[in-house]
Design an enzyme around this catalytic site. Structure first.
Site, PDB file in Angstrom:
ATOM      1  N   ASP A   1     -56.626  37.772  71.846  1.00 15.89           N
ATOM      2  CA  ASP A   1     -56.474  37.616  73.303  1.00 15.89           C
ATOM      3  C   ASP A   1     -57.642  38.213  74.077  1.00 15.89           C
ATOM      4  O   ASP A   1     -57.487  38.613  75.228  1.00 15.89           O
ATOM      5  CB  ASP A   1     -55.157  38.258  73.787  1.00 15.89           C
ATOM      6  CG  ASP A   1     -53.950  37.779  73.022  1.00 15.89           C
ATOM      7  OD1 ASP A   1     -53.733  36.557  72.986  1.00 15.89           O
ATOM      8  OD2 ASP A   1     -53.219  38.614  72.453  1.00 15.89           O
TER       9      ASP A   1
ATOM     10  N   LYS B   1     -61.718  34.608  73.906  1.00 14.98           N
ATOM     11  CA  LYS B   1     -62.648  33.835  73.073  1.00 14.98           C
ATOM     12  C   LYS B   1     -62.766  32.395  73.539  1.00 14.98           C
ATOM     13  O   LYS B   1     -63.847  31.813  73.487  1.00 14.98           O
ATOM     14  CB  LYS B   1     -62.181  33.880  71.613  1.00 14.98           C
ATOM     15  CG  LYS B   1     -62.182  35.278  71.012  1.00 14.98           C
ATOM     16  CD  LYS B   1     -61.764  35.262  69.549  1.00 14.98           C
ATOM     17  CE  LYS B   1     -60.315  34.853  69.344  1.00 14.98           C
ATOM     18  NZ  LYS B   1     -59.347  35.786  69.991  1.00 14.98           N
TER      19      LYS B   1
ATOM     20  N   GLY C   1     -53.628  30.918  71.089  1.00 11.10           N
ATOM     21  CA  GLY C   1     -53.854  30.135  72.295  1.00 11.10           C
ATOM     22  C   GLY C   1     -55.173  30.524  72.940  1.00 11.10           C
ATOM     23  O   GLY C   1     -55.434  31.704  73.171  1.00 11.10           O
ATOM     24  N   HIS C   2     -56.049  29.547  73.176  1.00 13.16           N
ATOM     25  CA  HIS C   2     -57.304  29.792  73.875  1.00 13.16           C
ATOM     26  C   HIS C   2     -57.227  29.145  75.257  1.00 13.16           C
ATOM     27  O   HIS C   2     -56.991  27.945  75.377  1.00 13.16           O
ATOM     28  CB  HIS C   2     -58.481  29.215  73.096  1.00 13.16           C
ATOM     29  CG  HIS C   2     -58.807  29.993  71.862  1.00 13.16           C
ATOM     30  ND1 HIS C   2     -59.700  29.554  70.905  1.00 13.16           N
ATOM     31  CD2 HIS C   2     -58.372  31.197  71.429  1.00 13.16           C
ATOM     32  CE1 HIS C   2     -59.785  30.461  69.942  1.00 13.16           C
ATOM     33  NE2 HIS C   2     -58.987  31.455  70.237  1.00 13.16           N
TER      34      HIS C   2
ATOM     35  N   GLN D   1     -57.179  34.785  66.899  1.00 10.65           N
ATOM     36  CA  GLN D   1     -56.704  36.167  66.825  1.00 10.65           C
ATOM     37  C   GLN D   1     -57.895  37.150  66.877  1.00 10.65           C
ATOM     38  O   GLN D   1     -58.905  36.846  67.492  1.00 10.65           O
ATOM     39  CB  GLN D   1     -55.833  36.391  65.583  1.00 10.65           C
ATOM     40  CG  GLN D   1     -54.481  35.725  65.636  1.00 10.65           C
ATOM     41  CD  GLN D   1     -54.443  34.378  64.952  1.00 10.65           C
ATOM     42  OE1 GLN D   1     -55.220  34.068  64.074  1.00 10.65           O
ATOM     43  NE2 GLN D   1     -53.514  33.539  65.362  1.00 10.65           N
TER      44      GLN D   1
END
Length: 426
Positions: free
Chosen positions: A13, A16, A40-41, A223
């Site tokens: 988080d 990225k 999730g990005h 991650q």
């Protein structure tokens, strides 16, 4: 042109997705190398928000090919949801999208097993997203998983799916959970596989061809390194190698080609789910960081635990991954604080240590040793170069560089792509 790898230098988080989006403008290929749709990005461009879970974050650069590498575990049904969602937003990547023929697949039975096992842990839960990632990696290691190449052979696909789903049903029923409807689940999975089959190819071949042709290749991790299955805070980790080593095995590119490793970290630290977190704050400061930083997971919506920057953990990440440069995100979240702290060591059993204990009980019992710096107490979201930053913000970043052993090259001062700049220091 050297291959670049972008990794999270904390517990994930770190932002990225946004940085990949910024860098993708110069990239010919962006390849995801591990994890699944448990990550999730978030990318914000022109005020519009895009949340990606499997598709690499190079979607906005029309020159960029997006690749899902063999180290990923991919849920075909969920990938199509994401793919169609992008189409609804006017983004079509169908002519620049590839899926590794060696990628392992995640199905509903993996999710059911994941949910059952996590639920059985009670208060000792790992904190998984229940997306089936761990069980899919377990099938991979047990050599019973389905792969991308199997989507090209419908009869084989159906045979293996039935075999695995029926085996999962036995486990579910034995543990008091409901069995899945094998044929109904197969029908959905088969439809997804048929749509995705045209994108399946040997991506190790295409990626190495791009390297030979001196094209700009960017490898994207999910991650963070402290969730790495080997080097993370085991057992409170994900099921893959999140660091630079996972990049090599996860796409099939040799280590000698990687010359740039970009470690992304927040100006503070967050963590989702269970597990030790030495600098976690349980006071108003922690609540303020969480509120100002909008710290809620892109995939699950879970609130993220928040605390000060941990230079002990970050320097370990730099060491074990050969991080050549840092990107610091969410500097603006700290704009209002009078004082800002950095953890420079731990205390354990009366001794000061500067390493991260491998034993989880020891790590849970360490006390952070802090260094206090003066805050800048003025907005930074207008900053577009190093000289625009307040003097105390510059001092903070320089101190981070000294403590963790890598230079800061990019700074983010807001969620939008435009609120990011490259650092130029004398």
């Amino acid at each position: 042109m050297p291959v670049s790898v972008l990794i999270g230098a904390q517990w994930g988080d770190e932002g990225k997705g946004k940085i990949i989006d910024v860098l993708a403008g110069d990239a010919d290929v962006v390849a995801r190398y591990q994890g699944g749709n448990n990550a999730g990005h978030t990318v914000i461009v022109g005020g519009k928000k895009y949340v990606l879970h499997l598709i690499p974050s190079g979607i906005h650069s029309e020159r960029t090919t997006c690749v899902i590498g063999n180290g990923v575990v991919m849920n075909p049904v969920q990938l199509l949801v994401e793919f169609d969602g992008l189409l609804d937003q006017g983004i079509d990547i169908s002519d620049r999208f590839e899926i590794s023929s060696r990628v392992h697949l995640v199905f509903s039975y993996h999710c059911a097993i994941d949910s059952m096992r996590e639920g059985a842990l009670g208060d000792d839960l790992i904190g998984t997203t229940k997306r089936g990632i761990g069980p899919a990696y377990a099938d991979k290691v047990n050599r019973v998983g389905l792969r991308g190449a199997d989507m090209l052979k419908p009869e084989k696909f159906a045979r293996l799916f039935r075999q695995n789903c029926e085996a999962a049903n036995k486990i579910l029923v034995a543990n008091g959970a409901a069995a899945l409807d094998v044929e109904a689940e197969l029908k959905e999975a088969t439809a997804a596989a048929a749509r995705l089959a045209p994108f399946v190819k040997d991506t190790a071949v295409s990626l190495n061809k791009a390297v030979r042709e001196n094209r700009n290749v960017l490898l994207e991790g999910a991650q963070g390194v402290w969730l790495d299955i080997d080097h993370g805070t085991y057992p409170f980790v994900t099921s893959s190698n999140t660091g630079v080593g996972g990049a090599c095995s996860g796409v099939g590119i040799a280590p000698m080609h990687i010359q740039r490793v970009i470690g992304v970290l927040k100006a503070y630290t967050t963590r989702v789910g269970s597990g030790p977190f030495p600098t976690e704050l349980f006071d108003k400061t922690g609540e303020d960081i969480q509120r100002i930083g909008h710290e809620f997971g892109a995939t699950t919506g879970r609130p993220r635990r928040a605390g000060w920057l941990d230079a002990v953990a970050t320097s370990y990440a730099v060491m074990t991954n050969g991080i050549t440069e840092l990107t610091v995100t969410k500097m603006d979240v700290l704009d209002t604080f009078e004082e800002i702290k950095i953890c420079t060591a731990y205390e354990l059993d009366g001794k000061t240590i500067k390493e991260v204990p491998a034993d989880i009980e020891d790590l849970e019992n360490v006390k952070p040793v802090y260094e206090t710096l003066a805050g800048w107490q003025e907005p930074t979201n207008h900053c577009r170069e190093w000289s625009d930053l307040p003097v105390n913000a510059q001092r903070y970043l320089k101190r981070v560089e000294e403590l963790v052993g890598a230079p800061v090259k990019i700074v983010s001062v807001g969620p939008d792509r435009a609120e990011t700049f490259k650092v130029r220091q004398d």
